[in-house]
Scaffold this active site. Structure first.
Site, PDB file in Angstrom:
ATOM      1  N   ASP A  17      -2.869   5.549  -8.927  1.00 37.13           N
ATOM      2  CA  ASP A  17      -2.206   4.909 -10.051  1.00 37.13           C
ATOM      3  C   ASP A  17      -3.137   3.829 -10.600  1.00 37.13           C
ATOM      4  O   ASP A  17      -4.088   3.404  -9.932  1.00 37.13           O
ATOM      5  CB  ASP A  17      -0.886   4.293  -9.583  1.00 37.13           C
ATOM      6  CG  ASP A  17      -0.073   3.735 -10.734  1.00 37.13           C
ATOM      7  OD1 ASP A  17      -0.054   4.356 -11.804  1.00 37.13           O
ATOM      8  OD2 ASP A  17       0.540   2.663 -10.561  1.00 37.13           O
ATOM      9  N   ASP A  73      -2.085   0.729 -13.035  1.00 41.56           N
ATOM     10  CA  ASP A  73      -1.504  -0.614 -13.058  1.00 41.56           C
ATOM     11  C   ASP A  73      -0.905  -0.949 -11.700  1.00 41.56           C
ATOM     12  O   ASP A  73      -0.097  -0.196 -11.153  1.00 41.56           O
ATOM     13  CB  ASP A  73      -0.432  -0.724 -14.141  1.00 41.56           C
ATOM     14  CG  ASP A  73      -1.017  -0.591 -15.536  1.00 41.56           C
ATOM     15  OD1 ASP A  73      -2.063  -1.198 -15.790  1.00 41.56           O
ATOM     16  OD2 ASP A  73      -0.441   0.144 -16.359  1.00 41.56           O
TER      17      ASP A  73
END
Length: 259
Positions: free
Chosen positions: A13, A15
């Site tokens: 991922d 953020d």
């Protein structure tokens, strides 16, 4: 727990894992640099459909994280691939930004407000009442309802903003039709990412900062799941979930030596 094979491919991922509030997470540039040097297949994933992969490449580069455009996989790209497989050369009424419209064009889709096959809802900072009204009418007339991701809110410097999931709920309330969400936690997002780098779930790890999206999505796709504590989920809440990550680390800095 069944012993897993060594990790040969990495999904991460963005953020909360590599960047946080516009700054690189300590160790993230080194981790991504090690991935690039290793030659192992990897992708950086995001549910954000606003930006193209090239836009995100530039944003990461500004904070010292150098990746190729092909190493970024968004919910917009996953949605376009899904629709291209489901109905090649179809038509869509789209609510979203360049990340989504560019991906759909590249998949051979025609964007139209005339009798579309699909209504495709993505993220935008300027949701239009007129566009939402048109979407509701198209769905009532038989268009299929697709949404890039179920996130209810998004962050901003001023506070939470309504995001794709909230607007999808509005449209569902008006039409009685639930959308098909392509992005996390739908394992479709993971499978499309794996396919794009020809990776296998048994030898791939997913790094994320959220139990309810990253870990759940990776788990359902059969990946090793690694939760980092630099984003949303913390140690206190992990035990509340009926599923657990394969392991927990403080940050991606703890994974550099494993690449």
């Amino acid at each position: 727990m069944t012993e897993r094979k060594p990790v040969e491919c990495w999904l991460s991922d963005m953020d909360g894992v590599l960047v946080h509030e516009g700054r690189p997470v300590p160790g993230a540039p080194e981790f991504v640099g090690r991935l690039r040097a290793s030659g192992k297949p990897f992708l950086i994933l995001t549910n954000n459909s606003i930006y193209t992969a090239r836009d995100l490449q530039a944003r990461l580069s500004r904070v010292g994280i150098e990746v190729g455009e092909r190493n970024i996989w968004t919910s917009a790209l996953a949605t376009a691939q899904f629709l291209g497989d489901q109905r090649p050369g179809g038509t869509a009424h789209v609510i979203g930004e360049a990340g989504l419209t560019t991906a759909l064009h590249a998949a051979g889709y025609v964007l139209t407000d005339h009798d579309p096959d699909y209504v495709v809802l993505g993220e935008t900072r300027t949701y239009s009442f007129e566009a939402i009204t048109q979407a509701i009418r198209h769905i009532n007339d038989g268009a299929r309802f697709i949404a890039t991701n179920p996130d209810a809110t998004g962050p901003s410097n001023e506070g939470a903003l309504p995001a794709c999931g909230s607007v999808a709920a509005l449209i569902t309330k008006a039409t009685g039709v639930e959308p098909y969400f392509v992005g996390k936690p739908n394992p479709m997002m993971m499978r499309s990412a794996l396919n794009s780098i020809q990776a296998h779930s048994e030898t791939t790890a997913m790094i994320g900062d959220r139990m309810d999206t990253d870990v759940l999505c990776g788990l359902e796709a059969g990946l090793e799941t690694i939760l980092v504590l630099t984003g949303i989920s913390n140690r206190d809440e992990i035990g509340r979930y009926p599923y657990q990550p394969s392991r927990i680390v403080e940050s991606v800095a703890d994974l550099i030596d494993e690449v």
